[in-house]
Design a protein around this motif. Structure first.
Motif, PDB file in Angstrom:
ATOM      1  N   TRP A   9       0.774  -1.273   0.082  1.00  0.00           N
ATOM      2  CA  TRP A   9       0.080  -0.037   0.053  1.00  0.00           C
ATOM      3  C   TRP A   9       0.741   1.241  -0.033  1.00  0.00           C
ATOM      4  O   TRP A   9       0.810   2.180  -0.869  1.00  0.00           O
ATOM      5  CB  TRP A   9      -1.006   0.022   1.160  1.00  0.00           C
ATOM      6  N   ASP A 151     -10.256  -2.604   5.718  1.00  0.00           N
ATOM      7  CA  ASP A 151      -9.637  -2.728   4.457  1.00  0.00           C
ATOM      8  C   ASP A 151      -8.947  -1.480   4.135  1.00  0.00           C
ATOM      9  O   ASP A 151      -9.482  -0.969   3.145  1.00  0.00           O
ATOM     10  CB  ASP A 151     -10.608  -3.341   3.446  1.00  0.00           C
ATOM     11  N   THR A 152      -7.898  -1.175   4.974  1.00  0.00           N
ATOM     12  CA  THR A 152      -7.284   0.138   4.569  1.00  0.00           C
ATOM     13  C   THR A 152      -5.676   0.046   5.010  1.00  0.00           C
ATOM     14  O   THR A 152      -5.437  -0.922   5.666  1.00  0.00           O
ATOM     15  CB  THR A 152      -7.925   1.338   5.568  1.00  0.00           C
ATOM     16  N   SER A 155      -3.297  -3.059   6.388  1.00  0.00           N
ATOM     17  CA  SER A 155      -3.870  -4.199   6.917  1.00  0.00           C
ATOM     18  C   SER A 155      -4.155  -5.445   6.378  1.00  0.00           C
ATOM     19  O   SER A 155      -4.097  -6.427   6.718  1.00  0.00           O
ATOM     20  CB  SER A 155      -4.829  -3.530   7.748  1.00  0.00           C
ATOM     21  N   PRO A 156      -4.822  -5.250   5.134  1.00  0.00           N
ATOM     22  CA  PRO A 156      -5.350  -6.429   4.352  1.00  0.00           C
ATOM     23  C   PRO A 156      -4.265  -7.204   3.727  1.00  0.00           C
ATOM     24  O   PRO A 156      -4.222  -8.394   3.595  1.00  0.00           O
ATOM     25  CB  PRO A 156      -6.056  -5.848   3.094  1.00  0.00           C
ATOM     26  N   GLU A 157      -2.862  -6.613   3.783  1.00  0.00           N
ATOM     27  CA  GLU A 157      -1.665  -7.395   3.288  1.00  0.00           C
ATOM     28  C   GLU A 157      -1.333  -8.388   4.627  1.00  0.00           C
ATOM     29  O   GLU A 157      -0.678  -9.432   4.273  1.00  0.00           O
ATOM     30  CB  GLU A 157      -0.390  -6.498   3.169  1.00  0.00           C
ATOM     31  N   THR A 166     -11.619  -8.488   6.527  1.00  0.00           N
ATOM     32  CA  THR A 166     -11.500  -7.184   6.482  1.00  0.00           C
ATOM     33  C   THR A 166     -12.679  -6.661   6.184  1.00  0.00           C
ATOM     34  O   THR A 166     -13.385  -7.194   5.181  1.00  0.00           O
ATOM     35  CB  THR A 166     -10.295  -6.806   5.578  1.00  0.00           C
ATOM     36  N   PRO A 168     -14.788  -2.631   5.166  1.00  0.00           N
ATOM     37  CA  PRO A 168     -14.682  -1.157   4.623  1.00  0.00           C
ATOM     38  C   PRO A 168     -14.455  -0.257   6.008  1.00  0.00           C
ATOM     39  O   PRO A 168     -15.044  -0.531   7.148  1.00  0.00           O
ATOM     40  CB  PRO A 168     -15.930  -0.674   3.759  1.00  0.00           C
ATOM     41  N   CYS A 169     -13.813   0.778   5.943  1.00  0.00           N
ATOM     42  CA  CYS A 169     -13.536   1.964   6.912  1.00  0.00           C
ATOM     43  C   CYS A 169     -14.427   3.038   6.543  1.00  0.00           C
ATOM     44  O   CYS A 169     -14.067   3.929   5.705  1.00  0.00           O
ATOM     45  CB  CYS A 169     -12.158   2.440   6.992  1.00  0.00           C
TER      46      CYS A 169
END
Length: 170
Positions: A9, A151-152, A155-157, A166, A168-169
Motif C-alpha cells: 500500500w 480494509d485500509t 492491514s489487508p496484506e 477485513t 470497509p472503513c
C-alpha cells in the motif's frame, strides 16, 4: 536512491509522490515468532472472563480516534456483556475515557505478556483507518488469534481468508 516501504500500500503511494521516478522495494516488517506464538495464559481468569464469554481484544500504543477507540466504545454499548468482554491493551490516558465495561490494560513492555494476552483472546480487532502495515495483526495471528480489521492501508496484506476478515472503513 531506492525507497523501501513496509507495505505494498505504501509502495503504491510512493509511486504517486515526488519519489515516483525512484525504484521502490517492499520489505514487510516482521515479528519474532519465538515470542509471538500461542502461549499459556491466565489473563481471562485474572480479569473475570468466563469460558462462556468471548474476549475481543484491541492493542495500540496510543489509543484515540485514529486507532478506533470510538469503535470499541460503540461495541461495548451494542454487545451483550454476559456473552462478550472487550479488553484494550495500551489504553494509557484514553483508558479514562473508555466505558466501564471495557477492561483497560496498561501498556506493557513485556512481549511475552502481550503474546499471552493475544492467545487468551477469541478475536483481535484492529479498527484503525490508518495503518502502514499492522504489526499487531501479524502478532495476533502468530498467537493463533483471528483478526478483524478495516480494509485500509497495509492491514489487508496481513490477513487472508484463513486468518481473519477485513471490511470497509466507513
Amino acid at each position: 536512491l531506492t525507497v523501501v516501504t513496509p507495505s505494498d500500500w505504501l509502495n503504491r503511494l510512493v509511486g504517486q509522490s515526488m519519489f515516483s521516478g525512484c525504484p521502490v522495494k517492499t520489505i514487510h516488517n516482521g515479528i519474532d515468532t519465538d515470542v509471538f506464538r500461542p502461549e499459556p495464559s491466565d489473563f481471562r481468569e485474572q480479569n473475570g472472563i468466563s469460558a462462556d464469554q468471548k474476549l475481543i481484544l484491541g492493542v495500540a500504543f496510543d489509543w484515540g480516534y485514529k486507532k478506533g477507540l470510538d469503535v470499541f466504545a460503540e461495541l461495548s454499548k451494542r454487545l451483550d456483556k454476559d456473552k462478550y468482554r472487550i479488553a484494550l491493551v495500551g489504553a494509557g490516558k484514553a483508558g479514562e475515557k473508555t466505558p466501564e465495561s471495557i477492561i483497560v490494560v496498561p501498556r506493557t513492555d513485556s512481549r511475552k505478556k502481550l503474546a499471552q494476552i493475544y492467545t487468551a483472546a477469541d478475536v483481535f480487532v484492529n479498527p484503525t483507518c490508518e495503518e502502514v502495515l499492522g504489526l499487531v495483526n501479524i502478532e495476533a495471528n502468530a498467537c493463533g488469534t483471528p483478526v478483524v480489521t478495516f480494509d485500509t492501508g497495509g492491514s489487508p496484506e496481513c490477513i487472508d481468508e484463513k486468518s481473519g476478515l477485513t471490511g470497509p472503513c466507513d
